[in-house]
Design a protein around this motif. Structure first.
Motif, short mmCIF file in Angstrom:
data_model
loop_
_atom_site.label_atom_id
_atom_site.label_comp_id
_atom_site.label_asym_id
_atom_site.label_seq_id
_atom_site.Cartn_x
_atom_site.Cartn_y
_atom_site.Cartn_z
N SER A 279 4.03 -3.69 -46.89
CA SER A 279 3.06 -4.86 -46.75
C SER A 279 3.70 -5.92 -45.69
CB SER A 279 2.91 -5.35 -48.24
OG SER A 279 4.28 -6.17 -48.50
N PRO A 280 2.66 -6.53 -45.28
CA PRO A 280 3.40 -7.66 -44.22
C PRO A 280 4.13 -8.51 -44.93
CG PRO A 280 0.99 -7.49 -44.18
CD PRO A 280 1.33 -6.59 -45.22
N ASP A 281 4.09 -8.90 -46.04
CA ASP A 281 5.13 -9.83 -46.72
C ASP A 281 6.73 -9.46 -46.88
OD1 ASP A 281 3.42 -11.91 -47.00
OD2 ASP A 281 2.76 -11.58 -49.32
N VAL A 282 6.67 -7.90 -47.17
CA VAL A 282 7.78 -7.04 -47.17
C VAL A 282 8.55 -7.04 -45.72
CG1 VAL A 282 8.94 -4.95 -47.74
CG2 VAL A 282 7.28 -5.99 -49.33
N VAL A 283 7.61 -6.71 -45.01
CA VAL A 283 8.30 -6.56 -43.53
C VAL A 283 8.64 -7.79 -43.02
CG1 VAL A 283 7.51 -6.16 -41.25
CG2 VAL A 283 6.85 -4.56 -42.94
N ALA A 284 7.86 -8.91 -43.44
CA ALA A 284 8.48 -10.45 -43.05
C ALA A 284 9.49 -10.88 -43.70
CB ALA A 284 7.26 -11.24 -43.18
N SER A 285 9.77 -10.42 -44.93
CA SER A 285 10.91 -10.94 -45.56
C SER A 285 12.36 -9.92 -45.20
CB SER A 285 10.96 -10.85 -47.19
OG SER A 285 9.57 -11.81 -47.41
N GLN A 286 12.24 -8.70 -44.89
CA GLN A 286 13.13 -8.01 -44.60
C GLN A 286 13.45 -8.44 -43.07
OE1 GLN A 286 14.89 -5.46 -46.07
NE2 GLN A 286 13.92 -5.89 -48.05
#
Length: 198
Positions: free
Chosen positions: A174-181
């Motif tokens: 998800s975009p949120d996972v990619v952003a956090s990682q």
């Protein structure tokens, strides 16, 4: 006036999609007009040229990205958390605006004259914002003593700006996972560890 502004936004949104799909050089004003559903000559009521369209698309991106800077500044976070939060928010915006972000990073060099100079200034502001955070961390002794601030800044910026070019919606991330990682990885590169989440 409100109706005119709304129509301007529609024309810019359509132009952005056409430029993204065809490439700026290959796209024509006729392509944009056809996609909007108006005659080519009617476009000049809203924009003076194809180049102005591209510039105004970039101006919108700049306005929204500087708003992110202001929001992060207002949080008053320590530099470790500030860098992480800025990268995270910026990538969330990138992935919600992939077409605009991709155009910004791949087509900006087609601008000329004052348009080009203005966008260069925008890019310098973006780069200096990240560099100042890394410099602050370095001056506070939060990084390795031999770290080159300029090299690290370009490394982080390159990692962040590449995300909208390789990310594909609908995948397992998800975009949120990619952003956090990505934010965690950027901070690991700068600080040597992932800063604690507040």
């Amino acid at each position: 006036m409100t109706r005119r502004r709304n129509r301007d936004d529609e024309v810019l949104t359509v132009a952005m999609k056409v430029f993204y799909e065809k490439g700026y050089l290959a796209a024509s004003l006729q392509d944009v007009a056809a996609a909007v559903g108006i005659k080519k000559g009617s476009l000049y009521y809203y924009m003076t040229s194809k180049e102005e369209m591209l510039f105004r698309i970039f101006q919108q991106a700049h306005d929204e990205s500087t708003a992110i800077m202001d929001e992060v500044d207002a949080l008053g976070l320590p530099v470790q958390d500030k860098l992480r939060e800025y990268v995270r928010r910026l990538i969330v915006w990138y992935l919600a605006n992939r077409e605009r972000a991709n155009l910004y990073f791949t087509e900006w060099h087609h601008l000329t004259g004052d348009y080009a100079e203005t966008v260069r200034g925008h890019r310098r502001l973006f780069e200096s914002y990240v560099r100042k955070m890394i410099l602050t961390a370095h001056e506070q002794g939060l990084t390795k003593a031999d770290m080159d601030v300029k090299v690290m800044s370009f490394f982080v910026l390159s990692a962040v700006t590449s995300v909208p070019t390789w990310y594909r919606p609908g995948g397992s991330w998800s975009p949120d996972v990619v952003a956090s990682q990505t934010a965690n990885l950027a901070c690991t590169a700068v600080f040597g560890e992932i800063p604690a989440t507040r």
